[in-house]
Scaffold this motif. Sequence first.
Motif, PDB file in Angstrom:
ATOM      1  N   ALA A 151       0.856  -1.181   0.000  1.00 61.09           N
ATOM      2  CA  ALA A 151       0.000   0.000   0.000  1.00 61.09           C
ATOM      3  C   ALA A 151       0.895   1.235   0.000  1.00 61.09           C
ATOM      4  O   ALA A 151       2.081   1.145   0.318  1.00 61.09           O
ATOM      5  CB  ALA A 151      -0.908   0.016   1.223  1.00 61.09           C
ATOM      6  N   ILE A 195      -4.421   0.654  -1.333  1.00 62.40           N
ATOM      7  CA  ILE A 195      -3.996  -0.727  -1.086  1.00 62.40           C
ATOM      8  C   ILE A 195      -3.952  -1.469  -2.409  1.00 62.40           C
ATOM      9  O   ILE A 195      -4.943  -1.533  -3.140  1.00 62.40           O
ATOM     10  CB  ILE A 195      -4.943  -1.428  -0.096  1.00 62.40           C
ATOM     11  N   ILE A 203      -6.347  -7.564   3.178  1.00 62.73           N
ATOM     12  CA  ILE A 203      -6.647  -6.128   3.143  1.00 62.73           C
ATOM     13  C   ILE A 203      -6.777  -5.587   4.562  1.00 62.73           C
ATOM     14  O   ILE A 203      -6.216  -4.529   4.887  1.00 62.73           O
ATOM     15  CB  ILE A 203      -7.923  -5.856   2.318  1.00 62.73           C
ATOM     16  N   ILE A 235      -3.429  -4.997   6.239  1.00 61.35           N
ATOM     17  CA  ILE A 235      -2.770  -3.776   5.758  1.00 61.35           C
ATOM     18  C   ILE A 235      -3.441  -2.551   6.368  1.00 61.35           C
ATOM     19  O   ILE A 235      -2.763  -1.618   6.830  1.00 61.35           O
ATOM     20  CB  ILE A 235      -2.779  -3.731   4.221  1.00 61.35           C
TER      21      ILE A 235
END
Length: 126
Positions: free
Chosen positions: A20, A29, A58, A61
């Motif tokens: 990201a 991202i 996801i 992150i």
Amino acid sequence: MFKAVSTNQAPSAIGPYSQATDLGNIVYISGQIPLDPETMEFVSNDIQEQTHQVMKNILAILEDVNLSFKNVVKMNIYLDSMDDFAVVNDVYASYLTEPYPARAAVEVSKLPKGAKVEIEAIATRG
């Protein structure tokens, strides 16, 4: 200038890109595929399990930059078969609450490493 984001809780980049990029108010991202961050292998060939892993990647992150799915304003979903859309949509929805982010979902001819699904996201601190 932006800051590259890198966490070992999500798969490492498999090319010349960052997991990201953090611009301060906006975090972009990169597309996540269903790789287990420890083994760098697919968790399964099952579309439901693949989608769960993508969403977990996801989330890892997001959490690394002190955000959550509530901060996500846009997501793009790439599928190797639109026949999987209903399953992917159900898993995707299980991670989100209203107001939902804007979204696109498209079928593509091929995804990295033969993944069935890839999802990218944009989050904001604003």
